[in-house]
Design an enzyme around this catalytic site. Structure first.
Site: not given
Ligand code: FAD
Length: 395
Positions: A31, A209
């Site tokens: 991370e 909420y």
């Molecule tokens: C306004 C809003 C409201 C939302 N509400 C909801 C909801 O109510 N319910 C729901 O299910 N979803 C919701 N979502 C969607 C949800 O937030 C995302 O789909 C989710 O956070 C994606 O998770 P992820 O782990 O795939 O990616 P991310 O959360 O983007 O995590 C990626 C991680 O990878 C790390 N990273 C990136 N590049 C590198 C690298 N090169 N080397 C090492 N680490 C790296 C980053 O630092 C980060 O920690 C919402 C989104 C938004 C914008």
């Protein structure tokens, strides 16, 4: 012991690591951030996500810091008239939980840190990637070379793993900006329903909420905007601008916007990408936003990332790495593309005006339950063949 390298410790990376450890894999999690945390306020964990979190034995800890809604309601922006109403039985299993993102990451991170099969490296960025038919290796910013049997990109919408795998277009700005902020529920002095409430109006919508045991109200406002000029895809939001955006709305919305704690107010430009035809190459694949960034208009981006982690672990538990990854992708592609498309459609439906909005309001109620059921009923534990896996990899 077979070894997976997961890039990114957001919701998707942490859940994937926990699911893999549960089926007996060793996991290295890399991370880039200094600490495991999240900006942004609340997130809804719908029953399809909670089914996986139950299986991981973290739902009791989540329940302690979350809040269970009694229903999902949509209302007209100015009159406040209910357009759809769907009740939720708070005691039903799996639950429907609303939670502060920091609390969700905290619970997942604690579970991962207490799991001997998971090793977490913080403040480390993946810089280059090499993938062959039999293994993967990455070089990190700390000049380390990590080798593993499989590589999983859980590194979000700007994924470097995706970039290394495919010659792909960049994420596109969707014309939506999301504002998020929190209200101290104990001192607000307004009666706010204990439901997920979404207010639909021309060119914008507003959702609220409760989170953190009912002590905070999470607000999300989505506003249409032509372009996103900022360098960063998240920036501090000016609460007064938001007050102006919702000046003509129902008094409850105006009161909530005015009560937002300005120090919690951030803005996100919402970007998306079309569904991918292929998700992986050889022993590499993707989960979560790295693979299928999903607009938040069905509250499913995080839930899909959680489902991915379970189905992926189920496939890897039961097969040779390369074919297991292709099986995972085949199982997940249709579901994720359907939810991505439905979420995008909602962006248009929520913001209709005039006659089109009236027609929508008449048709919405019978559709609401059907759409929610089809999203919530998905069982990633069954899809991944994980029913037999409990207690640390005993299948
Ligand atoms: C306004 C809003 C409201 C939302 N509400 C909801 C909801 O109510 N319910 C729901 O299910 N979803 C919701 N979502 C969607 C949800 O937030 C995302 O789909 C989710 O956070 C994606 O998770 P992820 O782990 O795939 O990616 P991310 O959360 O983007 O995590 C990626 C991680 O990878 C790390 N990273 C990136 N590049 C590198 C690298 N090169 N080397 C090492 N680490 C790296 C980053 O630092 C980060 O920690 C919402 C989104 C938004 C914008």
């Amino acid at each position: 012991m077979r070894h997976a390298l997961v890039v990114g410790a957001g919701i998707g990376g942490l859940t994937t690591a926990l699911c893999l450890a549960r089926v007996g894999w060793r996991v290295t999690l890399i991370e880039q951030a200094e600490a495991l945390s999240e900006v942004g306020a609340g997130i809804q964990l719908t029953p399809n996500a909670m089914r996986v979190l139950d299986w991981l034995d973290v739902s009791i800890s989540l329940d302690r810091v979350g809040h269970r809604p009694t229903g999902v309601v949509t209302r007209a922006w100015r009159s406040g008239r209910e357009i759809t109403t769907t009740s939720i039985v708070p005691s039903a299993a799996p639950t429907y939980l609303q939670i502060h993102r920091a609390d969700l990451i905290d619970v997942l991170a604690h579970a991962a840190m207490n799991e001997a099969k998971i090793e977490i490296h913080l403040s480390e960025t993946v810089e280059s990637i090499e993938i062959t038919a039999s293994g993967a290796s990455v070089a990190t910013s700390n000049a380390r070379l990590v080798e593993a049997d499989v590589l999983i990109g859980a590194d979000g919408i700007h994924s470097v793993v995706r970039e290394a795998l495919f010659d792909d277009e960049s994420p596109r700005f969707t014309g939506h900006v999301a504002w998020r902020g929190l209200i101290d529920a104990e001192n607000i002095g307004i009666d706010v329903p204990k439901k997920v409430v979404a207010w639909w109006g021309p060119q914008r919508h507003f959702v609220h909420y409760f989170v953190r045991g009912g002590r905070l109200i999470n607000c999300v406002a989505v506003v249409e905007q032509k372009a996103w000029q900022s360098e960063s895809w998240v920036e501090r939001g000016d609460a007064q601008t938001l007050i102006d955006e919702f000046r003509a709305w129902h008094p409850l919305v105006r009161d909530l916007v005015a009560a937002l704690d300005p120090s919690t107010c951030y803005r996100w430009g919402l970007f998306d990408r079309a569904p991918l035809e292929r998700w992986g190459v050889d022993v590499a694949t993707l989960v979560g936003d790295a693979c299928h960034p999903t607009l938040p208009f069905l509250a499913q981006g995080g839930a899909l990332a959680i489902e991915d982690g379970a189905v992926l672990a189920g496939c890897l538990a039961n097969g040779e790495a390369r074919s297991a990854l292709r099986r995972y992708e085949a199982l997940r592609q249709r579901r994720t593309a359907r939810v991505q498309r439905a979420s995008k459609r909602n962006g248009t439906i929520f913001h209709l005006r005039g006659i089109a909005a009236l027609a929508r309001n008449l048709a919405a109620q019978p559709l609401a339950r059907r759409v929610l059921d089809s999203v919530f009923d998905y069982d990633a534990i069954k899809e991944g063949g994980l029913e037999g896996f409990r207690d640390g990899g005993n299948g």
